[in-house]
Scaffold this active site. Structure first.
Site, PDB file in Angstrom:
ATOM      1  N   ARG A  85      -0.196 -23.438 -61.017  1.00 36.35           N
ATOM      2  CA  ARG A  85       0.463 -23.008 -59.793  1.00 36.35           C
ATOM      3  C   ARG A  85       1.489 -24.070 -59.405  1.00 36.35           C
ATOM      4  NH1 ARG A  85      -1.415 -18.858 -60.955  1.00 36.35           N
ATOM      5  NH2 ARG A  85      -2.695 -17.421 -59.740  1.00 36.35           N
ATOM      6  N   HIS A  95       6.722 -17.166 -64.285  1.00 39.13           N
ATOM      7  CA  HIS A  95       5.272 -17.008 -64.045  1.00 39.13           C
ATOM      8  C   HIS A  95       4.742 -15.839 -64.886  1.00 39.13           C
ATOM      9  CE1 HIS A  95       1.778 -17.519 -60.972  1.00 39.13           C
ATOM     10  NE2 HIS A  95       1.332 -17.224 -62.175  1.00 39.13           N
ATOM     11  N   GLU A 131       8.204 -18.793 -55.392  1.00 39.89           N
ATOM     12  CA  GLU A 131       8.424 -17.778 -56.432  1.00 39.89           C
ATOM     13  C   GLU A 131       8.796 -16.444 -55.790  1.00 39.89           C
ATOM     14  OE1 GLU A 131       5.011 -17.663 -59.014  1.00 39.89           O
ATOM     15  OE2 GLU A 131       5.286 -19.718 -59.645  1.00 39.89           O
TER      16      GLU A 131
HETATM   17  C1  DGY Z   1      -3.287 -15.728 -63.044  1.00 42.76           C
HETATM   18  O1  DGY Z   1      -3.975 -14.865 -63.571  1.00 42.76           O
HETATM   19  O2  DGY Z   1      -3.704 -16.445 -62.125  1.00 42.76           O
HETATM   20  C2  DGY Z   1      -1.888 -15.846 -63.515  1.00 42.76           C
HETATM   21  O3  DGY Z   1      -1.282 -17.019 -63.120  1.00 42.76           O
HETATM   22  C3  DGY Z   1      -1.093 -14.680 -63.010  1.00 42.76           C
HETATM   23  O4  DGY Z   1      -1.017 -14.761 -61.616  1.00 42.76           O
END
Ligand code: DGY
Length: 319
Positions: A237, A285, A266
């Site tokens: 993240r 992402h 994002e």
């Molecule tokens: C997750 O599964 O957490 C990926 O980063 C997609 O959001």
């Protein structure tokens, strides 16, 4: 009367049909454009499925019947877990099914950043590759036989260690809340403190979930501890990293480069300095985003929401 499930964001047909077989479904593939209708549907919802929606007190006030939230992602930083526990609402995520796919994406970022793939791709496509060839300053750096430091040795971290150890003969250093004995015995991963990992690694990959404890955990001090030749990878993240500190570390050549699947904001803002740096490789992402894996994530979330609205056993509960 059938239980009511609200689906937000696009969901694969098979997963939608699976829910529709036993529930009344309100489907909002673009819920942000239909906020009033979405909030109205929440009033009668027993289950909620999707990814990324911030679930806080204000949202729960709109959903008095809610029994289960099925996050269609492994990360669940969008959920206020203590509030859900207090409210008696169960929650699930999608661990396991995306580990290999995200690990593949991280390897892609490592290789692309180290071997300067996007930069050289542009060089070729824009006619830069002429009879005079290319210059030494366009060379990349090796990935194989280097040291990879993984911060967060969970499912994805382990799959990355596997690829790095068997595929690239890399030495694996890792830091995690608890020791991962399987990674130590199978991939020769060496447990160490973050400081040592940062000082020694050629590639630093952060894979921790975003929590109040990990928010901003890689900042100015951490970049200062890295090698000047280090390549930093983030596919967890954006907020785990202090982004201005990352930008400064790249601008001042404190580190060599970065591969980023995630950003603090994002979609990333067009004027984010990271986007104009040739030594930064970016993805939107998309670590888990293959057809096969996103389908598995959707089905797992669908199975969870159906079990949850019926008061049954959840396949992958968060708590
Ligand atoms: C997750 O599964 O957490 C990926 O980063 C997609 O959001």
């Amino acid at each position: 009367m059938k239980p009511v499930v609200v689906v937000y964001n696009r969901l694969y047909e098979e997963a939608l049909e699976y829910i529709q077989a036993s529930c009344d479904v309100h489907y909002f593939p673009g819920y942000k454009e239909k906020m009033p209708e979405f909030l109205e549907a929440l009033k009668g919802a027993d289950g909620l499925i999707g990814s990324g929606l911030k679930v806080d007190e204000a949202l729960l006030d709109q959903a008095p019947n809610l029994k289960v939230i099925a996050n269609k992602s492994v990360g669940y930083d969008n959920l206020d877990i203590s509030l859900l526990k207090k409210s008696g609402i169960r929650a699930t995520n999608t661990p396991g099914v995306l580990d290999d796919t995200v690990a593949d994406a991280i390897v892609a970022l490592m290789l692309a950043a180290a071997r300067r793939v996007p930069e050289l791709d542009q060089f070729v496509k824009t006619g830069g590759w002429t009879e005079s060839g290319f210059k030494d300053h366009q060379f990349g750096v090796d990935v194989h036989h280097k040291k990879l430091g993984i911060i967060g040795m969970g499912g994805i971290g382990s799959r990355l260690a596997k690829r790095a150890h068997f595929g690239f003969d890399m030495t694996i250093l890792y830091h995690n809340r608890s020791r991962n004995e399987q990674a130590e015995s199978t991939y020769d991963a060496v447990y160490c403190q973050v400081e040592e990992l940062l000082e020694q690694s050629d590639f630093v990959c952060v894979m921790t979930p975003l929590t109040p404890q990990t928010k901003g955990m890689i900042g100015k001090n951490e970049f200062a501890q890295m090698k000047k030749t280090a390549i930093f990878i983030n596919a967890s993240r954006g907020a785990v990293v202090d982004e201005p500190a990352l930008i400064e570390a790249l601008q001042t050549k404190q580190i060599l480069g970065a591969g980023l699947d995630v950003f603090e904001q994002e979609p990333v803002e067009r004027d984010n300095p990271l986007l104009s740096m040739p030594n930064v490789v970016t993805l939107p992402h998309i670590g888990s985003a293959t057809e096969e894996t996103r389908k598995k994530m959707a089905m797992l979330a669908a199975e969870n929401v159906v079990a949850g609205v019926a008061g049954g056993k959840l396949k992958t509960p968060i708590f």
